[in-house]
Design an enzyme around this catalytic site. Structure first.
Site, PDB file in Angstrom:
ATOM      1  N   ARG A 171      63.042  68.201  21.236  1.00 50.36           N
ATOM      2  CA  ARG A 171      63.358  68.075  22.672  1.00 50.36           C
ATOM      3  C   ARG A 171      64.335  69.149  23.129  1.00 50.36           C
ATOM      4  O   ARG A 171      64.304  69.549  24.293  1.00 50.36           O
ATOM      5  CB  ARG A 171      63.923  66.691  22.955  1.00 50.36           C
ATOM      6  CG  ARG A 171      62.823  65.662  23.006  1.00 50.36           C
ATOM      7  CD  ARG A 171      63.374  64.308  23.301  1.00 50.36           C
ATOM      8  NE  ARG A 171      62.320  63.421  23.781  1.00 50.36           N
ATOM      9  CZ  ARG A 171      62.402  62.111  23.794  1.00 50.36           C
ATOM     10  NH1 ARG A 171      63.493  61.517  23.366  1.00 50.36           N
ATOM     11  NH2 ARG A 171      61.408  61.381  24.245  1.00 50.36           N
ATOM     12  N   GLY A 201      57.620  56.894  26.653  1.00 55.17           N
ATOM     13  CA  GLY A 201      57.427  55.913  27.719  1.00 55.17           C
ATOM     14  C   GLY A 201      56.819  56.531  28.967  1.00 55.17           C
ATOM     15  O   GLY A 201      55.907  55.971  29.575  1.00 55.17           O
TER      16      GLY A 201
END
Ligand code: ADP
Ligand code: MG
Length: 401
Positions: free
Chosen positions: A39, A381
């Protein structure tokens, strides 16, 4: 929706909401270490582009779920250190946004310089359900910037101060990562080439029913593996031993199987299963037919015939979306279904999008070349919610004027 090319950031302070929520573990000396900096790497492009445009970059990010408390083990300091290595540049760290020197640090930034604010979830107001709490924090944050740029795809499904509320206070734009994520999901949701195959796995069928309900209107084939496959096998009338089963979802699954038939969507279930008594690989492992799972054993991976079948369907596809591992890939004995599917996808010429945190982790931990996929999402998500057809608040707010 504006990109960073549409705003004039020269000599301006840009608050950048990034997703730097990397998995961490503490080492022998008790220091927190990053175990996967994917990330962070994914955030570099936007930061560097903003610096090239002479912006002063102030990074906003979170780590874990401190729930409004200052938890030292969830400090962004180790993240800031690693990111500064990746950027080859110093990062001025702001420990407390309420302290006087926070404003000083920001005001002293020169064009091209970077500051990072400590874990924004140390602030209770960040995740408050009460909008006035969030707006109060957003207002304080906005005092540090002239522009807001959202690039944390992993948080765009959240209604939070540093995501949605601040975007309503400052002039806003979208960063390179969120742009890339949007482009990939737009293609598979709105403009796929056919045949279009979706591969679903992971532990819980309940997590993925929303995705199936939406994609069943768009795809040609749905391949189902992982723990979620057993509720489908049960719905088909098979016994599944001690495998994962969500009996309360059986009716929904039966309905989905009916819908698939009506819509002419091919639903492909496992034909063989790797079974064992233990999840950790410590007990004997064998392969059985999907309709012959013995009492007392758990199905922990798709079998070799299923892997081959799934690989051939992937091979014939022009678009593939993959979400959820085919088995307990964390254990060597149950990793081969996931590995075969990931490799088939890596080798295929189909446009390939991978969503789901564990699926992306599986690709990296199984040593498969990430560059062979068209897009590996950084948001678990958020990517699921997009595949469910939902509108994400952190993206919707960018359309507001
Ligand atoms: P993603 O994060 O990619 O969406 P999920 O979170 O839904 O994936 O599921 C990942 C987890 O599912 C993994 O930890 C894996 O061990 C587990 N899993 C996959 N197959 C099985 C199975 N047959 N039995 C139990 N757990 C499984
Ligand atoms: Mg997961």
């Amino acid at each position: 929706m504006k990109t960073i090319d549409d705003i004039d950031v020269n000599n301006q302070r840009v608050l950048l909401r990034a997703d730097l929520n990397a998995p961490m573990k503490s080492d022998a000396t008790g220091q927190m270490q990053i175990t996967d900096d994917g990330r962070l790497k994914a955030s570099v492009a936007t930061i560097n582009d903003l610096r090239k445009k002479n912006a002063k970059v102030i990074i906003l990010a979170h780590l874990g779920r401190p729930k409004g408390e200052r938890k030292p083990e969830l400090s962004l300091k180790p993240i800031s250190k690693r990111l500064s290595e990746l950027l080859n540049s110093e990062i001025h760290f702001i420990e407390d946004i309420h302290a006087e020197n926070a404003t000083q640090v920001v005001n002293n930034l020169k064009p091209g310089e970077i500051a990072m604010i400590e874990n924004i979830r140390f602030e209770k107001d960040e995740t408050s359900k009460d909008i006035s709490d969030r707006q109060r924090l957003a207002k304080l944050l906005a005092s540090f910037g002239d522009f807001f740029v959202i690039d944390g795809f992993g948080v765009v499904h959240r209604e939070q101060a540093s995501v949605t509320d601040i975007a309503r206070v400052l002039p806003k734009a979208v960063g390179r990562l969120v742009q890339a994520e949007q482009k990939a999901f737009d293609k598979v949701l709105n403009n796929p080439q056919r045949p279009y195959v979706v591969v679903l796995g992971g532990s819980k069928v309940s997590d993925k029913l929303g995705v199936i309900n939406n994609l069943i209107n768009k795809v040609d084939k749905i391949l189902i593996g992982g723990g979620m496959a057993f509720t489908f096998l049960k719905a088909q009338g098979y016994e599944v031993g001690d495998s994962l089963l969500e009996i309360d979802r059986l009716d929904e699954v039966k309905q989905l199987m009916k819908t698939a038939k009506e819509k002419n969507v091919e639903l492909v279930l496992p034909i063989d299963i790797v079974v064992s008594k233990q999840l950790d690989g410590s007990a004997p492992v064998s392969v059985v037919l999907a309709n012959e799972i013995p009492v007392g054993l758990k199905g922990l991976d798709i079998g070799p015939k299923t892997s081959e079948l799934f690989a051939s369907k992937i091979n014939d596809a022009k678009t593939v979306v993959w979400n959820g591992p085919m088995g307990v890939f964390e254990v060597n004995a149950f990793a081969s279904g996931t590995k075969t599917v990931a490799q088939a996808l890596a080798q295929s010429s189909a446009y390939s999008v991978v969503g789901g945190g564990d699926s992306a982790a599986a690709i990296r931990s199984l040593g498969i070349d990430e560059s062979k996929f068209d897009h590996i999402s950084t948001g678990g998500g958020a990517s699921l919610e997009l595949l469910e057809g939902k509108i994400l608040p952190g993206l919707a707010v960018l359309e507001e004027v």
